[in-house]
Design a protein around this motif. Structure first.
Motif, PDB file in Angstrom:
ATOM      1  N   TYR A 189       1.438  -1.264  -0.318  1.00 19.58           N
ATOM      2  CA  TYR A 189      -0.044  -0.213  -0.033  1.00 19.58           C
ATOM      3  C   TYR A 189       0.608   1.373  -0.080  1.00 19.58           C
ATOM      4  N   MET A 190       2.429   1.450   0.593  1.00 23.30           N
ATOM      5  CA  MET A 190       2.832   2.182   0.595  1.00 23.30           C
ATOM      6  C   MET A 190       4.499   1.625   0.068  1.00 23.30           C
ATOM      7  N   ASP A 246       6.764   3.132  -2.004  1.00 23.72           N
ATOM      8  CA  ASP A 246       7.396   3.888  -2.197  1.00 23.72           C
ATOM      9  C   ASP A 246       8.224   4.738  -0.350  1.00 23.72           C
ATOM     10  N   VAL A 247       7.761   4.437   0.789  1.00 27.43           N
ATOM     11  CA  VAL A 247       7.666   4.288   2.081  1.00 27.43           C
ATOM     12  C   VAL A 247       8.790   4.748   2.180  1.00 27.43           C
ATOM     13  N   MET A 298       9.553   9.881   5.691  1.00 23.34           N
ATOM     14  CA  MET A 298       8.088  10.490   5.838  1.00 23.34           C
ATOM     15  C   MET A 298       7.702  10.843   7.063  1.00 23.34           C
ATOM     16  N   THR A 301      -0.537   9.576   9.541  1.00 24.83           N
ATOM     17  CA  THR A 301      -0.682   8.588   9.211  1.00 24.83           C
ATOM     18  C   THR A 301      -1.156   8.689   8.054  1.00 24.83           C
ATOM     19  N   LEU A 342      -0.732  10.215   4.866  1.00 26.97           N
ATOM     20  CA  LEU A 342       0.806   9.878   4.509  1.00 26.97           C
ATOM     21  C   LEU A 342       0.057   9.008   3.413  1.00 26.97           C
ATOM     22  N   MET A 343      -0.785   7.416   4.467  1.00 30.90           N
ATOM     23  CA  MET A 343      -1.270   7.391   2.780  1.00 30.90           C
ATOM     24  C   MET A 343      -2.260   7.525   2.274  1.00 30.90           C
ATOM     25  N   ASP A 344      -3.071   8.419   2.519  1.00 27.90           N
ATOM     26  CA  ASP A 344      -3.449   9.406   1.095  1.00 27.90           C
ATOM     27  C   ASP A 344      -2.629   9.843  -0.438  1.00 27.90           C
ATOM     28  N   LYS A 345      -1.676  10.531   0.027  1.00 28.07           N
ATOM     29  CA  LYS A 345      -0.379  10.694  -0.403  1.00 28.07           C
ATOM     30  C   LYS A 345      -0.170   9.720  -2.020  1.00 28.07           C
ATOM     31  N   SER A 346      -0.056   8.340  -1.092  1.00 26.48           N
ATOM     32  CA  SER A 346       0.111   7.003  -1.481  1.00 26.48           C
ATOM     33  C   SER A 346      -0.812   6.423  -2.627  1.00 26.48           C
TER      34      SER A 346
END
Length: 166
Positions: free
Chosen positions: A76-77, A79-80, A84, A94, A97-101
């Motif tokens: 799900y992420m 490019d973590v 970040m 968080t 952050l997940m929204d941007k992913s």
């Protein structure tokens, strides 16, 4: 725990900003590891699947208010990076952050229980070992109905920061 729509769940980050305070996050531990049996079970994935595990000390105006460990399947992420999660202000969430992913969290289920503080957590939160503290387990699903995160947090209940953490 009750199912709630995430928009209606207070975020530590947003609540602090609303009160004119500065939320912060300090990464205590970070890794990308196979889920193993325990996390595989919590997240409903294979024990071999990779999981982002990030433990953070959450602060408000520099005061420690919670320790939160988030467990997110790497898919799900992809490019973590550790940096970040090491943010202050609005970027400490968080959720965002997940929204941007591209993972849009939509609902959560919580189990909150009282536990006794272990030595390490007590020191980080400036409390006494053995003192009672609230532990919150949260399962979070995205808008596709996928279980995208399982987190465990210890947070100070008897303070003006009492709220749901995200």
């Amino acid at each position: 725990g009750e199912l709630g729509v995430l928009g209606g769940i207070l975020s530590l980050t947003k609540e602090a900003i609303k009160r004119g305070m500065t939320p912060g996050s300090k990464v205590l531990d970070y890794g990308i590891l196979p889920a193993g049996m325990f996390l595989g079970d919590k997240l409903g994935i294979s024990p071999d699947e990779k999981v982002i595990i990030v433990e953070r000390l959450r602060t408000v105006d520099g005061t420690p208010v919670a320790i939160e460990t988030s467990n997110i399947p790497l898919k799900y992420m992809p490019d973590v990076s550790e940096s970040m999660f090491e943010a202050t202000g609005a970027d400490a969430s968080t959720f965002d952050l997940m929204d941007k992913s591209g993972i849009h969290l939509a609902k959560a289920a919580d189990i909150v229980s009282a536990v006794k503080l272990e030595k390490r957590e007590a020191e980080l939160l400036d409390m006494e070992e053995g003192e009672p503290i609230l532990q919150r387990e949260r399962w979070t699903w995205d808008d596709q109905g996928r279980l995208a995160k399982w987190s465990r947090a210890f947070f100070k209940a008897k303070s003006r920061y009492e709220m749901n953490l995200r």
